[in-house]
Design an enzyme around this catalytic site. Structure first.
Site, PDB file in Angstrom:
ATOM      1  N   GLU A   1     -37.457  36.144  60.324  1.00 11.10           N
ATOM      2  CA  GLU A   1     -38.708  36.842  60.014  1.00 11.10           C
ATOM      3  C   GLU A   1     -38.577  38.285  60.493  1.00 11.10           C
ATOM      4  O   GLU A   1     -38.506  38.544  61.687  1.00 11.10           O
ATOM      5  CB  GLU A   1     -39.874  36.145  60.701  1.00 11.10           C
ATOM      6  CG  GLU A   1     -41.238  36.712  60.342  1.00 11.10           C
ATOM      7  CD  GLU A   1     -42.346  35.912  60.993  1.00 11.10           C
ATOM      8  OE1 GLU A   1     -42.662  36.188  62.165  1.00 11.10           O
ATOM      9  OE2 GLU A   1     -42.879  35.004  60.330  1.00 11.10           O
TER      10      GLU A   1
ATOM     11  N   ASP B   1      -8.009  18.087  69.065  1.00  5.57           N
ATOM     12  CA  ASP B   1      -6.633  18.567  69.040  1.00  5.57           C
ATOM     13  C   ASP B   1      -6.256  18.894  67.602  1.00  5.57           C
ATOM     14  O   ASP B   1      -6.671  18.211  66.661  1.00  5.57           O
ATOM     15  CB  ASP B   1      -5.684  17.516  69.604  1.00  5.57           C
ATOM     16  CG  ASP B   1      -4.473  18.143  70.259  1.00  5.57           C
ATOM     17  OD1 ASP B   1      -4.292  19.369  70.113  1.00  5.57           O
ATOM     18  OD2 ASP B   1      -3.724  17.417  70.937  1.00  5.57           O
TER      19      ASP B   1
END
Length: 356
Positions: free
Chosen positions: A228, A64
């Site tokens: 990569e 909250d």
């Protein structure tokens, strides 16, 4: 972006939130399809995986906050991750406690959003988006020898990473791929030129007739800690073989990517965001292009729809979230329901509410 354009976007976003909240109030009168998996904390964005014969769920941990709802998502102010597990569907759920806290990520600023996890060579890799100290979303990675954590974060984010919602898929050949990205609060539109633009670029709200902003996909290195090769767009084509356009809010990518494979087909699934569907597209290759096939989850109660799909003991399941417990868009709860692939490869449509 001009200030007037920025104000227009904020106004439109606020209108979407208002409409969705009104819809949520209507939905409260309906019967929910599935119960929350856990009620002791608020959880969302569930990434489910089968490790060691059990289901482990890697969700966001909603808290909250006094921050007002806005189009930048500042009210989603999560600060840590809890990992959940269960031995079987509909069984008791274990909360393994805090697996990673933002205070233990050296480069982090705020907002730990939707994570994912992968396994390779005895190590579990937790991938997480968080804003750095310049308030730019990057994707980090943390490691553990236990799927429940705790996880230790690498000292720097993955080089070349940006935006949110990392989802890692490892193919049958052992190669792993990361799918990531989300527009609006996820900042994907701010990378449209390939470089970060603080004031943003044109979003699908302003560039309706151009190809929609796309999810990203990239190979992961063998150590699972780096990209990569180049980051590529996930191209989603319509029935005519043309890329989906920005104005196609019912079908275009917004956030929450996921990848699973069924009968040698790659299923790219995602949230349409402001229209609140889960949609899917298929390809013969992990990089695509993907052909749009349809939606498989109708709108839930709450603004966001974020999911994962996993096979467990020969059956398929959809993990998702809604706001049954709180009724508030930023305080969500994770759920699970069966998912069915038809004989033609299509996915059966799921309604998150039962008929009375």
């Amino acid at each position: 972006m001009k200030q007037t354009q920025f104000k227009l976007i904020c106004t439109l976003m606020a209108a979407v939130f208002t409409v969705s909240q009104a819809a949520a109030q209507t939905k409260e009168k309906q019967i929910f399809l599935s119960p929350p998996l856990i009620r002791s904390i608020y959880t969302a964005d569930p990434s489910a995986h089968v490790f060691n014969g059990k289901i482990y769920i890697y969700p966001s941990h909603d808290i909250d906050t006094a921050v007002t709802d806005n189009g930048s998502g500042d009210h989603f102010a999560m600060r840590d991750y809890h990992i959940l597990s269960l031995d079987h569907i509909n069984g008791p759920v274990t909360d393994h406690g805090v697996a990673l806290d933002i205070k233990n990520i050296p480069w982090a600023g705020r907002q730990l959003w939707a994570p994912d996890c992968a396994y390779k060579n005895g190590v579990y890799y937790l991938y997480f988006p968080v804003k750095d100290k310049q308030d730019v979303f990057r994707i980090g990675v943390a490691t553990s020898k236990d799927p429940a954590g705790p996880f230790k974060a690498e000292p720097q984010p993955i080089e070349g990473s940006f935006s949110i919602d990392p989802a890692v898929y490892t193919d049958s050949d052992g190669q792993s791929y990361m799918y990531f990205g989300g527009i609006w609060g996820g900042q994907l539109q701010q990378w449209a030129t390939g470089k970060y633009q603080p004031n943003g670029s044109k979003t699908d709200l302003q560039n309706d007739d151009a190809p929609a902003l796309s999810c990203k996909v990239v190979r992961l290195s063998s150590d699972m800690k780096q990209f990569e090769g180049p980051v590529k767009d996930v191209i989603i084509l319509d029935e005519s073989g043309r890329p989906l356009l920005g104005k196609d809010h019912d079908r275009r990518f917004f956030e929450g990517p996921w990848m699973h494979k069924f009968k040698d087909k790659y299923y790219f699934t995602y949230s349409t965001g402001d229209t609140h569907y889960l949609a899917y597209a298929t390809s013969d290759k992990p990089f695509g292009p993907f052909r749009y096939k349809g939606i498989f989850l109708k709108p839930v109660q709450g603004w966001t729809t974020h999911h994962s799909i996993v096979e467990f003991k020969g059956k398929w399941y959809l993990f998702y979230h809604d706001t049954e417990i709180s009724g508030k868009t930023h305080l969500r709860n994770v759920k699970v329901t069966p998912l069915y692939h038809r004989s033609d490869g299509s996915i059966a449509l799921i309604d998150p509410f039962k008929s009375k």
